[in-house]
Design a protein around this motif. Structure first.
Motif, PDB file in Angstrom:
ATOM      1  N   ALA A  47     -60.676  24.106  10.521  1.00  0.00           N
ATOM      2  CA  ALA A  47     -60.592  25.197   9.553  1.00  0.00           C
ATOM      3  C   ALA A  47     -59.171  25.450   9.047  1.00  0.00           C
ATOM      4  O   ALA A  47     -58.984  25.619   7.833  1.00  0.00           O
ATOM      5  N   PRO A  48     -58.142  25.479   9.900  1.00  0.00           N
ATOM      6  CA  PRO A  48     -56.791  25.752   9.374  1.00  0.00           C
ATOM      7  C   PRO A  48     -56.308  24.676   8.398  1.00  0.00           C
ATOM      8  O   PRO A  48     -55.635  24.988   7.411  1.00  0.00           O
ATOM      9  N   ILE A  49     -56.675  23.436   8.648  1.00  0.00           N
ATOM     10  CA  ILE A  49     -56.219  22.356   7.766  1.00  0.00           C
ATOM     11  C   ILE A  49     -56.997  22.380   6.449  1.00  0.00           C
ATOM     12  O   ILE A  49     -56.433  22.166   5.376  1.00  0.00           O
ATOM     13  N   ALA A  50     -58.292  22.663   6.504  1.00  0.00           N
ATOM     14  CA  ALA A  50     -59.074  22.807   5.269  1.00  0.00           C
ATOM     15  C   ALA A  50     -58.524  23.964   4.447  1.00  0.00           C
ATOM     16  O   ALA A  50     -58.414  23.866   3.221  1.00  0.00           O
ATOM     17  N   GLY A  51     -58.149  25.062   5.103  1.00  0.00           N
ATOM     18  CA  GLY A  51     -57.552  26.195   4.406  1.00  0.00           C
ATOM     19  C   GLY A  51     -56.229  25.831   3.760  1.00  0.00           C
ATOM     20  O   GLY A  51     -55.932  26.248   2.633  1.00  0.00           O
ATOM     21  N   ALA A  52     -55.426  25.042   4.462  1.00  0.00           N
ATOM     22  CA  ALA A  52     -54.143  24.606   3.904  1.00  0.00           C
ATOM     23  C   ALA A  52     -54.352  23.747   2.660  1.00  0.00           C
ATOM     24  O   ALA A  52     -53.613  23.870   1.674  1.00  0.00           O
ATOM     25  N   ALA A  53     -55.375  22.888   2.687  1.00  0.00           N
ATOM     26  CA  ALA A  53     -55.680  22.066   1.511  1.00  0.00           C
ATOM     27  C   ALA A  53     -56.036  22.951   0.317  1.00  0.00           C
ATOM     28  O   ALA A  53     -55.645  22.664  -0.817  1.00  0.00           O
ATOM     29  N   ALA A  54     -56.750  24.036   0.564  1.00  0.00           N
ATOM     30  CA  ALA A  54     -57.097  24.965  -0.513  1.00  0.00           C
ATOM     31  C   ALA A  54     -55.856  25.646  -1.069  1.00  0.00           C
ATOM     32  O   ALA A  54     -55.711  25.808  -2.286  1.00  0.00           O
ATOM     33  N   ALA A  55     -54.945  26.046  -0.192  1.00  0.00           N
ATOM     34  CA  ALA A  55     -53.707  26.693  -0.638  1.00  0.00           C
ATOM     35  C   ALA A  55     -52.872  25.732  -1.477  1.00  0.00           C
ATOM     36  O   ALA A  55     -52.348  26.109  -2.530  1.00  0.00           O
ATOM     37  N   ILE A  56     -52.777  24.492  -1.030  1.00  0.00           N
ATOM     38  CA  ILE A  56     -52.037  23.482  -1.791  1.00  0.00           C
ATOM     39  C   ILE A  56     -52.696  23.265  -3.150  1.00  0.00           C
ATOM     40  O   ILE A  56     -52.015  23.202  -4.181  1.00  0.00           O
ATOM     41  N   GLY A  57     -54.008  23.157  -3.156  1.00  0.00           N
ATOM     42  CA  GLY A  57     -54.740  22.971  -4.415  1.00  0.00           C
ATOM     43  C   GLY A  57     -54.478  24.094  -5.393  1.00  0.00           C
ATOM     44  O   GLY A  57     -54.278  23.862  -6.587  1.00  0.00           O
ATOM     45  N   HIS A  58     -54.448  25.335  -4.900  1.00  0.00           N
ATOM     46  CA  HIS A  58     -54.175  26.441  -5.817  1.00  0.00           C
ATOM     47  C   HIS A  58     -52.753  26.375  -6.357  1.00  0.00           C
ATOM     48  O   HIS A  58     -52.528  26.617  -7.546  1.00  0.00           O
ATOM     49  N   MET A  59     -51.791  26.069  -5.501  1.00  0.00           N
ATOM     50  CA  MET A  59     -50.400  26.027  -5.964  1.00  0.00           C
ATOM     51  C   MET A  59     -50.212  24.927  -7.012  1.00  0.00           C
ATOM     52  O   MET A  59     -49.484  25.137  -7.989  1.00  0.00           O
ATOM     53  N   VAL A  60     -50.881  23.801  -6.856  1.00  0.00           N
ATOM     54  CA  VAL A  60     -50.807  22.754  -7.876  1.00  0.00           C
ATOM     55  C   VAL A  60     -51.444  23.250  -9.164  1.00  0.00           C
ATOM     56  O   VAL A  60     -50.899  23.070 -10.260  1.00  0.00           O
ATOM     57  N   SER A  61     -52.611  23.897  -9.056  1.00  0.00           N
ATOM     58  CA  SER A  61     -53.288  24.439 -10.227  1.00  0.00           C
ATOM     59  C   SER A  61     -52.399  25.435 -10.963  1.00  0.00           C
ATOM     60  O   SER A  61     -52.258  25.387 -12.187  1.00  0.00           O
ATOM     61  N   ALA A  62     -51.770  26.326 -10.211  1.00  0.00           N
ATOM     62  CA  ALA A  62     -50.893  27.335 -10.821  1.00  0.00           C
ATOM     63  C   ALA A  62     -49.665  26.684 -11.458  1.00  0.00           C
ATOM     64  O   ALA A  62     -49.245  27.074 -12.549  1.00  0.00           O
ATOM     65  N   GLU A  63     -49.101  25.694 -10.783  1.00  0.00           N
ATOM     66  CA  GLU A  63     -47.922  25.010 -11.328  1.00  0.00           C
ATOM     67  C   GLU A  63     -48.267  24.302 -12.626  1.00  0.00           C
ATOM     68  O   GLU A  63     -47.490  24.325 -13.583  1.00  0.00           O
ATOM     69  N   LEU A  64     -49.435  23.677 -12.683  1.00  0.00           N
ATOM     70  CA  LEU A  64     -49.850  22.985 -13.904  1.00  0.00           C
ATOM     71  C   LEU A  64     -50.062  23.949 -15.065  1.00  0.00           C
ATOM     72  O   LEU A  64     -50.014  23.551 -16.221  1.00  0.00           O
ATOM     73  N   SER A  65     -50.287  25.220 -14.741  1.00  0.00           N
ATOM     74  CA  SER A  65     -50.464  26.247 -15.775  1.00  0.00           C
ATOM     75  C   SER A  65     -49.157  26.966 -16.078  1.00  0.00           C
ATOM     76  O   SER A  65     -49.129  27.871 -16.910  1.00  0.00           O
TER      77      SER A  65
END
Length: 162
Positions: A47-65
């Motif tokens: 669970a902690p690693i899956a959560g970290a992947a989600a956090a990374i995914g959001h930061m990439v999404s936000a950076e691309l915007s």
């Protein structure tokens, strides 16, 4: 097994980054298909690693915007995404199949934008919540369609990378 966990973590983070490039039009923000791979990570990772992947995914999404709501706000959202996917993974690993989807949609689609009611304005919350809710449902549907195949291929429900 550590190599296998690292490989799955990198794969989920990379898929989240790719999903981040597929934007869902919303009034304000950076809604994208970045959490669907993280939901799939619940079948492969702790669970902690899956959560970290989600956090990374959001930061990439936000950076691309271009961080439309500022870096500190997107850091808050990344923490929220960690919590959502962490909770989703825990529910998945305990075989609470309906509850995990309700949790993901309600917490991410309705509760996660709530701090912006107080930090920015009630109008901001009302403006962003419908789009985030729709994006969450789309991410959940994609993950829901793919998750049975992931579970079948791995042969387990939950953390396969112990």
């Amino acid at each position: 097994m550590k190599f296998r966990r690292l490989t799955f973590t990198a794969m989920i983070a990379a898929l989240s980054a790719i999903g981040a490039m597929i934007k869902i039009p919303v009034v304000i923000g950076s809604a994208a298909l970045d959490s669907a791979p993280a939901f799939l990570g619940a079948a492969l990772l702790p669970a902690p690693i899956a959560g970290a992947a989600a956090a990374i995914g959001h930061m990439v999404s936000a950076e691309l915007s271009g961080f439309p709501m500022t870096l500190p706000f997107h850091a808050l959202i990344a923490i929220e995404m960690f919590v959502v996917v962490y909770g989703f993974a825990k529910l998945h690993q305990r075989n609470h199949h309906l509850l995990k989807w309700l949790f993901a949609v309600i917490v991410n689609g309705i509760l996660a934008p709530l701090p912006f009611y107080f930090l920015i304005s009630p109008q901001t919350y009302y403006a962003i919540t419908p789009g985030i809710f729709i994006a969450t449902v789309i991410n959940a549907v994609i993950a829901g369609l793919c998750l049975p195949a992931i579970t079948k291929v791995t042969g387990k429900v939950g953390d396969t990378c112990r």
